[in-house]
Design an enzyme around this catalytic site. Sequence first.
Site, PDB file in Angstrom:
ATOM      1  CD  GLN A 118      -2.830  -1.540   0.288  1.00  0.00           C
ATOM      2  OE1 GLN A 118      -3.870  -0.770   0.302  1.00  0.00           O
ATOM      3  NE2 GLN A 118      -2.627  -2.552  -0.554  1.00  0.00           N
ATOM      4  CB  ALA A 163     -11.290   0.195   3.354  1.00  0.00           C
ATOM      5  CG  HIS A 164      -7.178   0.325   0.159  1.00  0.00           C
ATOM      6  ND1 HIS A 164      -6.402  -0.801  -0.074  1.00  0.00           N
ATOM      7  CD2 HIS A 164      -8.496  -0.368  -0.241  1.00  0.00           C
ATOM      8  CE1 HIS A 164      -6.916  -1.581  -0.903  1.00  0.00           C
ATOM      9  NE2 HIS A 164      -8.308  -1.432  -0.904  1.00  0.00           N
ATOM     10  CG  ASN A 165      -7.343   3.333  -3.136  1.00  0.00           C
ATOM     11  OD1 ASN A 165      -6.279   3.698  -2.444  1.00  0.00           O
ATOM     12  ND2 ASN A 165      -7.114   2.623  -3.926  1.00  0.00           N
TER      13      ASN A 165
END
Length: 333
Positions: free
Chosen positions: A201, A242-244
């Site tokens: 990541q 969560a990511h993004n």
Amino acid sequence: MPDPRFFDSLPALSVAELAERIGGDVMRGGDRQVSAVAPLGSAGAGDVAFLGDRKFIAALGQTRAGCVILPAASLEAAPADAAIIVSDEPQAAWARASTSLHRPVPLLETSREDAAEDDTVVFEPGVVVGAGARIGRGTRIGANSVIGPGVQIGRDCVIGYNVSVGFALIGDRVRLLSGVRIGEAGFGAARSKTGPVDVPQLGRVILQDGVTVGANSCIDRGAYDDTVVGENTKIDNLVMIAHNCVIGRNCLMAAHTGISGSCIVGDNVIFGGQAGIGDHIKIGEGARVAGGAGVLADIPAGETWSGYPAKPIRQSLREAVWLAKQATGKART
């Protein structure tokens, strides 16, 4: 290129050297030098990208990546000027390439005085501050918290006890309550012959001015792009982002809300407790998500959705009433 405040770049490799490390076959361009990984859409001449799904075939044709990792079945769509590595597990191969070209900056403690803007910054006992971190005037860092290398924290912030902040840019007047985790790796894994492979990541977390994050909540850094929380958004305890994800301004999230990766949330959206949002969902400005709702489709601006799977609230309530009547009727017969 990942932010150099948070990630070190390792020595460049030839495509042939990289293919040997990641377990792929060079089809052309083995002598070309590459120094970074990137998605197809943003990759440049020195970058390695990959095609993991045929739905991105148009992006493959337009990429400017210096090297592309792809399955043999997609060779005909590859750009003519890119070096090519063939792999039957391209995402896993790209993940291996990432660890060959980038690594997180290690946590090496620095002087607190070097990190602080001035003497109004307060460090409670047990605080650890990484090299290159900067903390703005009037900010207080709670006991046993860890501020990672390169992290930037604005003015008049309050960081609670046992908080960890890494890979992040924090605005002014931000409050992170006890146990918050900012910037941990998002959940990403690629299938391979030897089992799942962690996808590195390489993005950041950006918290804009006035954000509050409740106790024991987690906001993951982006996979490559950033996870962003807009100005004055208020997040309750035990929330997961969560990511993004990109969260708008002035949003409210009650406890146990969970937002999956790559969601886009407009301004002034409200989430009830235990709302769950599927990945890649878009929620329009001013929408409301009822407590316990499971959102699996985009929500238009201004609408209120409830239920599982979530639907416009009137439809959801009608279906609940109908179901209750059917159940009652059968019970009587």
